[in-house]
Write an enzyme that holds these catalytic residues in place. Structure first.
Site, short mmCIF file in Angstrom:
data_model
loop_
_atom_site.label_atom_id
_atom_site.label_comp_id
_atom_site.label_asym_id
_atom_site.label_seq_id
_atom_site.Cartn_x
_atom_site.Cartn_y
_atom_site.Cartn_z
N CYS A 245 0.82 -1.21 0.00
CA CYS A 245 0.00 0.00 0.00
C CYS A 245 0.86 1.26 0.00
O CYS A 245 2.01 1.25 0.43
CB CYS A 245 -0.88 0.02 1.24
SG CYS A 245 -1.77 -1.50 1.50
N ARG B 55 4.72 0.52 -6.27
CA ARG B 55 4.76 -0.39 -5.14
C ARG B 55 3.76 -1.53 -5.27
O ARG B 55 3.85 -2.53 -4.56
CB ARG B 55 4.49 0.37 -3.85
CG ARG B 55 5.57 1.38 -3.52
CD ARG B 55 5.17 2.23 -2.34
NE ARG B 55 4.99 1.43 -1.15
CZ ARG B 55 5.95 1.20 -0.27
NH1 ARG B 55 7.15 1.70 -0.45
NH2 ARG B 55 5.73 0.46 0.80
N TRP C 198 -3.21 -2.46 -1.43
CA TRP C 198 -2.86 -3.78 -1.95
C TRP C 198 -3.59 -4.75 -1.03
O TRP C 198 -3.26 -4.88 0.15
CB TRP C 198 -1.34 -3.97 -1.88
CG TRP C 198 -0.83 -5.20 -2.54
CD1 TRP C 198 -0.56 -5.37 -3.87
CD2 TRP C 198 -0.49 -6.45 -1.91
NE1 TRP C 198 -0.09 -6.64 -4.10
CE2 TRP C 198 -0.03 -7.32 -2.92
CE3 TRP C 198 -0.52 -6.91 -0.60
CZ2 TRP C 198 0.39 -8.61 -2.67
CZ3 TRP C 198 -0.11 -8.20 -0.34
CH2 TRP C 198 0.35 -9.04 -1.37
N ASN D 147 -1.26 1.48 6.33
CA ASN D 147 -0.42 0.43 5.72
C ASN D 147 -0.09 -0.58 6.80
O ASN D 147 0.20 -0.18 7.93
CB ASN D 147 0.90 1.01 5.20
CG ASN D 147 0.73 1.73 3.89
OD1 ASN D 147 -0.39 1.85 3.38
ND2 ASN D 147 1.83 2.22 3.34
N GLY D 148 -0.07 -1.87 6.45
CA GLY D 148 0.26 -2.89 7.45
C GLY D 148 -0.95 -3.75 7.76
O GLY D 148 -1.94 -3.74 7.02
N GLU E 164 17.94 -16.24 -10.11
CA GLU E 164 17.48 -14.87 -10.32
C GLU E 164 16.90 -14.69 -11.73
O GLU E 164 15.87 -14.04 -11.93
CB GLU E 164 18.64 -13.89 -10.05
CG GLU E 164 18.33 -12.42 -10.29
CD GLU E 164 17.16 -11.87 -9.47
OE1 GLU E 164 16.67 -12.54 -8.56
OE2 GLU E 164 16.72 -10.74 -9.78
N LYS F 11 13.11 -13.49 -12.49
CA LYS F 11 12.85 -12.29 -13.30
C LYS F 11 11.83 -12.61 -14.38
O LYS F 11 10.89 -11.88 -14.61
CB LYS F 11 14.17 -11.83 -13.91
CG LYS F 11 14.43 -10.41 -14.07
CD LYS F 11 14.69 -9.57 -12.85
CE LYS F 11 13.92 -9.85 -11.63
NZ LYS F 11 14.32 -9.31 -10.40
N GLU G 93 8.20 -13.50 -12.84
CA GLU G 93 7.45 -12.47 -12.14
C GLU G 93 6.86 -11.41 -13.07
O GLU G 93 5.83 -10.84 -12.78
CB GLU G 93 8.25 -11.84 -10.99
CG GLU G 93 9.47 -11.06 -11.37
CD GLU G 93 10.24 -10.52 -10.15
OE1 GLU G 93 9.68 -10.42 -9.06
OE2 GLU G 93 11.43 -10.19 -10.33
N HIS H 204 16.97 -35.98 -11.69
CA HIS H 204 16.26 -36.53 -10.54
C HIS H 204 14.80 -36.10 -10.53
O HIS H 204 14.19 -35.99 -9.46
CB HIS H 204 16.98 -36.13 -9.25
CG HIS H 204 18.38 -36.62 -9.20
ND1 HIS H 204 18.70 -37.96 -9.08
CD2 HIS H 204 19.57 -35.98 -9.34
CE1 HIS H 204 20.00 -38.11 -9.10
NE2 HIS H 204 20.57 -36.91 -9.27
N LYS I 144 6.39 -3.94 -4.53
CA LYS I 144 7.82 -3.63 -4.49
C LYS I 144 8.40 -3.89 -3.11
O LYS I 144 9.49 -4.43 -2.97
CB LYS I 144 8.01 -2.15 -4.86
CG LYS I 144 9.43 -1.66 -4.84
CD LYS I 144 10.17 -2.15 -6.06
CE LYS I 144 11.63 -1.81 -6.06
NZ LYS I 144 12.37 -2.74 -6.93
#
Ligand code: G6P
Length: 607
Positions: free
Chosen positions: A2, A27, A74, A100-101, A480, A484, A487, A503, A602
């Site tokens: 948020c 964000r 969010w 926020n939170g 990574e 990338k 996402e 395996h 973010k």
């Protein structure tokens, strides 16, 4: 996550409230809203979806006011609907709150308030806050704020606007970041620096449990005990342009392109007289000589940087390193003691799991060194030592330049520890310093291949599955590269240690499956070649990434991309940049916005 904005001054509040939210869009959010105080009435406008929906509504309203609050939500508790979006109002319409939170005890509070006749209109945890403010208000807003905060458990940053006071906003911070900026006869509030960057560079960082009273002329900060404290403003050195696209189509591409410069800024100030210079921290050579164990703890890409770090530190300095996911580390009851060094990596410096891990390790007496991008962030402030990555503001949700700079700090640390422990001789030391100093040039070489990579990406417009394989450091980079791609492009992608394919995963390889084979590790090249042949034999389309060893592979694979031949220890840097470009262009081919991947945020400030 948020975003919060708040304004009090002489201008129309809605201008900054919206402009600030635009600057926080990166964000991640799924609804938005603003509330201003017009005469004696709180006027709230909210919209589901993109901020442009809110802008449409607000542009049709006059909303004449010099005081207000704004929010991008969010969703956590309750779907992204208009009812659930912030600001939330008290039942009597006298208090508006953005939050926020997460309020962890909201169920108990809600049922207590329901028993007293309050009727909730949203499914959020946040709505208990304005209701509590109304309940606790006995004629003094500050007392109501203090009483309300005392009843809340969890993480929160709050900004409160009330009809009882048209000259003040009340801001509270516990675990979720909040900053205030002073302009001329105006005060700005935001959850993150980019929101206020064009307006002022003098900011106040609210710390744990502090309450700020924002007025046109001043900011007053109270500590947990309610006593006024004097707080020095903090000067932001970031340039406004750094938080703008500057002609690029996306922030992500701009940030990829900024990497040679970001590496220079992170590395060069820390090399003096041909030695790694960490005089900015208390990690003396003597301390380093005696370290027996290092933990690296982080989330997401920062965790991947930590895996690169483990490889480098163990290989160069021969110190045992464990890299852990912060969300696991905090609950696994890890065995840590005061002789351990715990390295915390975080771009934002606010990630909730990473912060909790830091606090856990600190409680056990370990020394905490953090690698952070955002100056003055909570993780930076709570660490014993901080090595800042000088990547500048990173706006795209998917990290690129901050990750690359985290790796550079780890490269330097590995050299520093190895040198202090006498694990490398002087010619190896010279070669390593030369290697790290060459990285900006090598990354620039990779960036020049953008067109080639863009053309290749066209072939993968319809790809739905991809596997990244590699050995040693290449495997760390594969993690990574794969993240990338998945996402931002929504291609299902997995990173696999190439030797582990047999395996299980190899059963998923069929005609046309995309395999990105990272083959820059010279010592493991032959082994990689065998793994590439195995997937080729099962029909995979293989893109190989090579470094000066392309010829041996060209005939074996479908496409070959090369990075400059480099010091093997640091080849991951140029290789990662190449994979960032590949992910970026595949995403553009598929028609998605790489800057705003669905469901992602973010900075993840909730568990
Ligand atoms: C989010 C971001 C990632 C980042 C991770 C850790 O998931 O989207 O890019 O790697 O958080 O964030 P931090 O700020 O702690 O590096």
């Amino acid at each position: 996550m948020c975003g919060i904005t708040g304004y009090i001054g002489n201008k129309e509040a809605k201008e900054f409230l919206i402009e600030g939210l635009k600057r926080l869009e990166y964000r991640g959010y799924d609804s938005s809203g603003i509330c201003v105080l017009e005469e004696k009435t709180l006027k709230t406008l909210k919209a589901k979806g993109k901020l442009s929906n809110l802008i449409d509504i607000t542009s049709k309203e006059t909303l004449s006011s010099n005081i207000g609050i704004g929010h991008t939500r969010w969703a956590t508790h309750g779907a992204p609907t208009v009812e659930n979006s912030h600001p939330h109002l008290s039942a009597d319409g006298n208090f508006a709150v953005v939050h926020n939170g997460i309020i962890e005890n909201y169920r108990e509070l809600k049922s207590m308030l329901e028993d007293k006749g309050f009727k909730f209109v949203s499914q959020t945890d946040t709505e208990v806050i304005p209701f509590l403010l109304q309940y606790n208000y006995k004629g003094n807003i500050l007392d109501a704020v203090k009483a309300t905060v005392g009843m809340l458990k969890g993480a929160f940053a709050l900004v409160i606007l009330s009809t009882y006071d048209n000259g003040r906003l009340y801001a509270v911070r516990k675990d979720s970041p909040l900053i205030l900026g002073r302009g001329e006869k105006e005060t700005y509030i935001a959850s993150d620096i980019p929101a206020i960057l064009p307006y002022t560079k003098e900011i106040y960082l609210l710390e744990q449990d502090e309450i700020a009273i924002a007025e046109k002329e001043k900011v007053t900060v109270l500590n947990k005990e309610g006593k006024e404290i004097s707080k020095e403003p903090f000067s932001i050195t970031w340039d406004v342009k750094a938080a703008e696209k500057d002609g690029y189509e996306h922030f992500m591409l701009k940030e990829i392109m900024e990497q040679p410069n970001a590496i220079e800024k992170t590395v060069l100030p820390r090399i003096n007289n041909e030695k790694v210079d960490f005089s900015e921290i208390s990690l003396t050579e003597e301390y380093v000589r005696n370290i027996s164990r290092i933990f690296i703890v982080a989330c997401g890409s920062a965790y991947h940087a930590g895996i690169v770090g483990r490889n480098l530190i163990e290989a160069m300095a021969r110190v045992s390193v464990q890299t852990e996911l912060a969300s696991e580390f905090r609950y696994m009851n890890p065995i840590i003691n005061k002789d351990d060094l715990v390295i915390i990596i975080s771009q934002s410096g606010e990630t909730s799991d990473t912060l909790a891990s830091l606090r856990y390790a600190k409680e056990k007496g370990a020394k905490i060194l953090s690698i952070v991008n955002v100056k003055g962030s909570t993780i930076a402030r709570e660490s014993d030592d901080v090595l800042y990555t000088n990547a500048g503001p990173e706006i795209a949700v998917a990290t690129t330049k901050a990750y690359i700079c985290q790796v550079q700090v780890l490269n330097l640390l590995a050299i520093y520890i190895a040198t202090a422990k006498g694990m490398i001789n002087s010619s190896e030391h010279t070669a390593l310093l030369h290697g790290i100093k060459s990285l900006p040039r090598e990354v620039s070489e990779v960036l020049k291949k953008s067109d080639e990579i863009k053309q290749l990406a066209k072939k993968f417009k319809y790809t739905e599955n991809a596997f990244f394989i590699g050995r040693g450091l290449d495997y760390a980079v594969a993690l990574e590269g794969s993240l990338k791609l998945k996402e931002i492009s929504y291609v299902h992608s997995e990173a696999y240690a190439a030797g582990e394919l047999k395996h299980g995963t190899i059963s998923l390889i069929e005609e046309g499956t995309l395999v990105i084979a990272l083959a820059t590790c010279k010592t493991l090249f032959d082994k990689m070649l065998s793994n590439i042949k195995e997937v080729k034999a099962r029909g995979a389309t293989v893109v190989a990434i090579v470094s000066g060893n392309g010829e041996a592979l060209e005939k074996e694979v479908d496409f070959c991309l090369s990075i400059p031949e480099t010091c093997e220890m640091f080849s991951g840097t140029a290789e990662t940049v190449l994979l960032q470009l590949l992910a970026y262009y595949i995403t553009c081919e598929k028609g998605y916005d790489p800057d705003k991947p669905r469901n992602l945020a973010k900075s993840v400030t909730v568990e």
